[in-house]
Design a protein around this motif. Structure first.
Motif, mmCIF file in Angstrom:
data_model
loop_
_atom_site.group_PDB
_atom_site.id
_atom_site.type_symbol
_atom_site.label_atom_id
_atom_site.label_comp_id
_atom_site.label_asym_id
_atom_site.label_seq_id
_atom_site.Cartn_x
_atom_site.Cartn_y
_atom_site.Cartn_z
ATOM 1 N N GLN A 48 10.511 0.986 -0.139
ATOM 2 C CA GLN A 48 9.649 1.749 -1.368
ATOM 3 C C GLN A 48 9.026 0.736 -2.079
ATOM 4 O O GLN A 48 8.013 0.877 -2.514
ATOM 5 N N LYS A 49 9.907 -0.141 -2.607
ATOM 6 C CA LYS A 49 9.146 -1.334 -3.620
ATOM 7 C C LYS A 49 8.322 -1.968 -2.821
ATOM 8 O O LYS A 49 7.377 -2.527 -3.562
ATOM 9 N N SER A 55 0.715 -1.568 -3.014
ATOM 10 C CA SER A 55 -0.427 -0.825 -3.480
ATOM 11 C C SER A 55 -1.218 -1.282 -4.465
ATOM 12 O O SER A 55 -2.505 -0.868 -4.321
ATOM 13 N N VAL A 56 -0.829 -2.516 -5.382
ATOM 14 C CA VAL A 56 -1.927 -2.772 -6.129
ATOM 15 C C VAL A 56 -2.789 -3.780 -5.544
ATOM 16 O O VAL A 56 -4.338 -3.338 -5.749
ATOM 17 N N PRO A 57 -2.438 -4.488 -4.606
ATOM 18 C CA PRO A 57 -3.615 -5.231 -3.830
ATOM 19 C C PRO A 57 -4.570 -4.321 -3.035
ATOM 20 O O PRO A 57 -5.643 -4.538 -2.680
ATOM 21 N N MET A 58 -3.845 -3.090 -2.591
ATOM 22 C CA MET A 58 -4.650 -2.073 -1.663
ATOM 23 C C MET A 58 -5.473 -1.468 -2.579
ATOM 24 O O MET A 58 -6.634 -1.295 -2.198
ATOM 25 N N ASP A 86 -2.472 6.496 -1.750
ATOM 26 C CA ASP A 86 -1.234 6.971 -2.437
ATOM 27 C C ASP A 86 -0.514 7.862 -1.833
ATOM 28 O O ASP A 86 0.600 7.956 -1.704
ATOM 29 N N GLY A 87 -1.146 8.930 -1.254
ATOM 30 C CA GLY A 87 -0.673 10.289 -0.553
ATOM 31 C C GLY A 87 0.069 9.406 0.903
ATOM 32 O O GLY A 87 1.020 9.857 1.040
ATOM 33 N N SER A 140 2.701 -12.629 -3.363
ATOM 34 C CA SER A 140 1.982 -13.179 -1.978
ATOM 35 C C SER A 140 1.027 -12.259 -1.835
ATOM 36 O O SER A 140 0.081 -12.967 -1.233
ATOM 37 N N MET A 141 0.860 -11.094 -1.454
ATOM 38 C CA MET A 141 -0.041 -10.178 -1.212
ATOM 39 C C MET A 141 -1.393 -10.227 -2.193
ATOM 40 O O MET A 141 -2.489 -10.250 -1.703
ATOM 41 N N SER A 142 -1.031 -10.382 -3.321
ATOM 42 C CA SER A 142 -2.137 -10.582 -4.242
ATOM 43 C C SER A 142 -2.973 -11.839 -3.734
ATOM 44 O O SER A 142 -4.138 -11.790 -4.007
ATOM 45 N N THR A 143 -2.153 -12.904 -3.548
ATOM 46 C CA THR A 143 -2.982 -14.192 -3.232
ATOM 47 C C THR A 143 -3.391 -14.197 -1.823
ATOM 48 O O THR A 143 -4.529 -14.758 -1.529
#
Length: 182
Positions: A48-49, A55-58, A86-87, A140-143
């Protein structure tokens, strides 16, 4: 002679005991062993985390795509896509996913491996790894997302070039798309 016999029997007992322990450690992990490990690492909460962190980078990727194509996309596109994503994330079947993972763990880890993992993740350091992993994944995902997006854009550009070249070649051949017989 009796001492030799007693010593030999004791040696056999120790060897048999060590062999029994060794085979228990090398035995395949059971479903219960893997479930204990997945419980120890708080797998449901961790998944979940990680999804929350992704979710943020997506959302950023959806925003970037909308900004890049806003002249052809409807005004509510970004909101609609974010809501849909989000759903999908909230509807993840966690219990089913966890149960589906168990055979893979059983195929790759022995009972001894799982016991060692449980022992590690039960320590303060193991618990810290678990607490910090979502933040590490998020950062990591953000970069990584801009790198992945650029690569996808490059691939799309190459595909479009290839398609244009193939179409150009097929139209210039006799019997191609621009010939009068078509």
């Amino acid at each position: 002679m009796k001492r030799f016999l007693v010593a030999a029997i004791l040696c056999l007992v120790f060897v048999a005991n060590a062999r029994a322990q060794q085979s228990a450690v090398d035995a395949p992990a059971t479903k219960e062993d893997v479930q204990k490990y997945l419980d120890t690492i708080h797998s449901r909460a961790m998944i979940q985390k990680m999804l929350d962190a992704m979710s943020v980078p997506m959302h950023q990727m959806i925003h970037d795509q909308y900004m890049k194509n806003r002249d052809v996309l409807p005004a509510g596109y970004e909101t609609k896509m974010n809501h849909m994503m989000d759903g999908l994330m909230k509807g993840m079947p966690f219990d089913e996913m966890i149960q589906a993972m168990i055979p893979a763990y059983q195929a790759h880890f022995t009972k001894g491996d799982i016991d060692a993992l449980v022992a590690f993740y039960s320590t303060a350091t193991g618990q810290k790894v678990l607490r910090e992993m979502p933040a590490i994944m998020s950062e990591s995902m953000s970069t990584l997302m801009p790198i992945v997006q650029q690569h996808v854009d490059d691939i799309n550009g190459q595909l479009q070039q290839e398609i244009a070249e193939i179409l150009k070649q097929s139209q210039s051949k006799p019997g191609g798309a621009d010939s009068p017989s078509n």
